[in-house]
Design an enzyme around this catalytic site. Sequence first.
Site, mmCIF file in Angstrom:
data_model
loop_
_atom_site.group_PDB
_atom_site.id
_atom_site.type_symbol
_atom_site.label_atom_id
_atom_site.label_comp_id
_atom_site.label_asym_id
_atom_site.label_seq_id
_atom_site.Cartn_x
_atom_site.Cartn_y
_atom_site.Cartn_z
ATOM 1 C CB CYS A 1 -0.925 -0.063 1.159
ATOM 2 S SG CYS A 1 -2.141 -1.233 0.975
ATOM 3 C CG HIS B 1 -2.873 3.778 2.449
ATOM 4 N ND1 HIS B 1 -3.629 3.373 1.336
ATOM 5 C CD2 HIS B 1 -2.728 2.704 3.138
ATOM 6 C CE1 HIS B 1 -3.985 2.098 1.395
ATOM 7 N NE2 HIS B 1 -3.504 1.873 2.710
ATOM 8 C CG ASN C 1 -6.627 -0.224 1.897
ATOM 9 O OD1 ASN C 1 -5.915 0.063 0.785
ATOM 10 N ND2 ASN C 1 -5.875 -0.554 2.938
HETATM 11 O O1 UT7 Z 1 -3.329 -0.839 3.593
HETATM 12 C C1 UT7 Z 1 -2.388 -1.342 4.429
HETATM 13 C C2 UT7 Z 1 -2.759 -0.858 5.762
HETATM 14 N N1 UT7 Z 1 -3.922 -1.631 6.286
HETATM 15 C C3 UT7 Z 1 -4.272 -0.827 7.402
HETATM 16 O O2 UT7 Z 1 -3.985 -0.190 8.019
HETATM 17 C C4 UT7 Z 1 -5.515 -1.755 8.117
HETATM 18 C C5 UT7 Z 1 -5.174 -1.580 9.728
HETATM 19 N N2 UT7 Z 1 -6.429 -2.342 10.419
HETATM 20 C C6 UT7 Z 1 -7.509 -1.906 10.607
HETATM 21 O O3 UT7 Z 1 -8.100 -1.125 9.669
HETATM 22 C C7 UT7 Z 1 -8.366 -2.633 11.561
HETATM 23 O O4 UT7 Z 1 -7.849 -3.487 12.576
HETATM 24 C C8 UT7 Z 1 -9.574 -3.604 10.771
HETATM 25 C C9 UT7 Z 1 -10.670 -2.676 10.185
HETATM 26 C C10 UT7 Z 1 -9.070 -4.785 9.825
HETATM 27 C C11 UT7 Z 1 -10.167 -4.531 12.007
HETATM 28 O O5 UT7 Z 1 -10.615 -3.687 12.918
HETATM 29 P P1 UT7 Z 1 -10.579 -3.951 14.435
HETATM 30 O O6 UT7 Z 1 -11.125 -2.984 15.344
HETATM 31 O O7 UT7 Z 1 -8.794 -3.952 14.688
HETATM 32 O O8 UT7 Z 1 -11.060 -5.318 14.788
HETATM 33 P P2 UT7 Z 1 -10.294 -6.614 15.179
HETATM 34 O O9 UT7 Z 1 -9.320 -7.265 13.991
HETATM 35 O O10 UT7 Z 1 -9.708 -6.634 16.498
HETATM 36 O O11 UT7 Z 1 -11.692 -7.534 15.250
HETATM 37 C C12 UT7 Z 1 -12.630 -7.155 16.246
HETATM 38 C C13 UT7 Z 1 -13.834 -8.311 16.055
HETATM 39 C C14 UT7 Z 1 -13.220 -9.760 15.756
HETATM 40 O O12 UT7 Z 1 -14.035 -10.603 16.284
HETATM 41 P P3 UT7 Z 1 -14.044 -11.445 17.818
HETATM 42 O O13 UT7 Z 1 -12.591 -12.136 17.530
HETATM 43 O O14 UT7 Z 1 -13.544 -10.272 18.753
HETATM 44 O O15 UT7 Z 1 -15.151 -12.068 17.966
HETATM 45 C C15 UT7 Z 1 -13.304 -9.876 14.543
HETATM 46 O O16 UT7 Z 1 -13.512 -11.345 13.645
HETATM 47 O O17 UT7 Z 1 -14.439 -7.987 14.671
HETATM 48 C C16 UT7 Z 1 -14.504 -9.082 14.086
HETATM 49 N N3 UT7 Z 1 -14.570 -8.577 12.492
HETATM 50 C C17 UT7 Z 1 -15.737 -8.259 11.891
HETATM 51 N N4 UT7 Z 1 -17.129 -8.440 12.343
HETATM 52 C C18 UT7 Z 1 -17.983 -8.029 11.417
HETATM 53 C C19 UT7 Z 1 -13.515 -8.337 11.540
HETATM 54 N N5 UT7 Z 1 -13.800 -8.051 10.555
HETATM 55 C C20 UT7 Z 1 -15.321 -7.842 10.700
HETATM 56 C C21 UT7 Z 1 -16.407 -7.720 9.751
HETATM 57 N N6 UT7 Z 1 -17.499 -7.584 10.263
HETATM 58 N N7 UT7 Z 1 -16.128 -7.167 8.515
#
Ligand code: UT7
Length: 334
Positions: free
Chosen positions: A113, A255, A285
Amino acid sequence: MSADAAVLCGLGTWLPPHAVTNADLARELDTSDDWIRSRTGIGTRHVADPSMATSDLAVEAGQRALKSAGREAVDAVVLATTTPDHPCPATAPLVADRLGLGTVAAFDVGAVCTGFLYALAAGAGLIAAGAAGSVLVIGADVYSSILDPADRSTRAIFGDGAGAVVLRAGRADEPGALVPPVLGSDGSGSALIIVRAGGSREPLHTLAAGRGDPYFRMAGKAVFRNAVERMADASLTAARRAGWAADDIDRLVAHQANLRILHAVADRMRVPRERCPVHLDQVGNTAAASVPLALAHAVATGRLESGHRTVLTAFGGGLTWGACAVRWPEITPA
Ligand code: UT7
């Protein structure tokens, strides 16, 4: 051909027409519009038809950037992508050929990215070395080709698209002159964003043998923290190189990974959040295409005007990051 700066003189973008809303995703996956909007700020993303490859998107954006610059020729093409048409050869020569640019230098840059920032630096470097008088720099990705259809955390975020700029040799005091960019990497975090199969570590034939993982994987939380720190710190360094304090930055075009990341970067830099144009609500993204797409959208919506002291920044797999200051020139995106 030597010049004292590379100057931005054209901007073009292209999105595949098919838009996928959060509601569309929620019909297929265990997710919801509410979760995606509140955790990422994303509402819609565009997805390429399966018959389209990265070069198809890159050609569309490249043509428009050349039109915007009022040029039919350049001396080199640099293409940033994580999703080349093929593992071999690079996609840039094909794009240069299809754009009718003849036998110009053409190569791909792989910085995930952050690719557009690295490609911009490579293009500016060709100009500084006297190897080119003008360069077409493209960021294009078809992430839908590497996402796991069952992975809600990546499918909610990524979209396909392409954006391109034209650089020309010029003077450092002109609007559009790139201030020497800030680039960095930390390979100790390489597993945080990864496609494991298809390279020399896990060759494609391991997949044919029923082993290996062909899909893009991301450790979201760790990436989030790194993205905020690296983009904020690189942006402040880039601004300093231009002689600007944080408060002098009129626009921080970052980004478009996640709205919460954009806000955290602005807060860490003590730049008002309103100075960070937002485009991810409409496109998600788009990886290497993210920064040029955000620039074109900001110009089209009147959020970015000529004269604005602008910092571009990105973060991605590698880990890699970059930032570059530029006083925004008079450009009509195509
Ligand atoms: O482009 C390169 C750079 N990329 C980035 O900078 C991305 C950086 N990361 C992020 O934007 C975030 O970490 C995410 C959007 C990917 C995830 O958000 P988060 O608040 O960090 O959530 P998490 O990964 O800690 O997940 C929390 C919960 C999980 O469930 P459990 O394990 O707590 O039961 C995930 O399975 O949210 C769940 N989850 C979802 N739920 C509904 C993850 N994706 C989804 C979804 N819908 N699409």
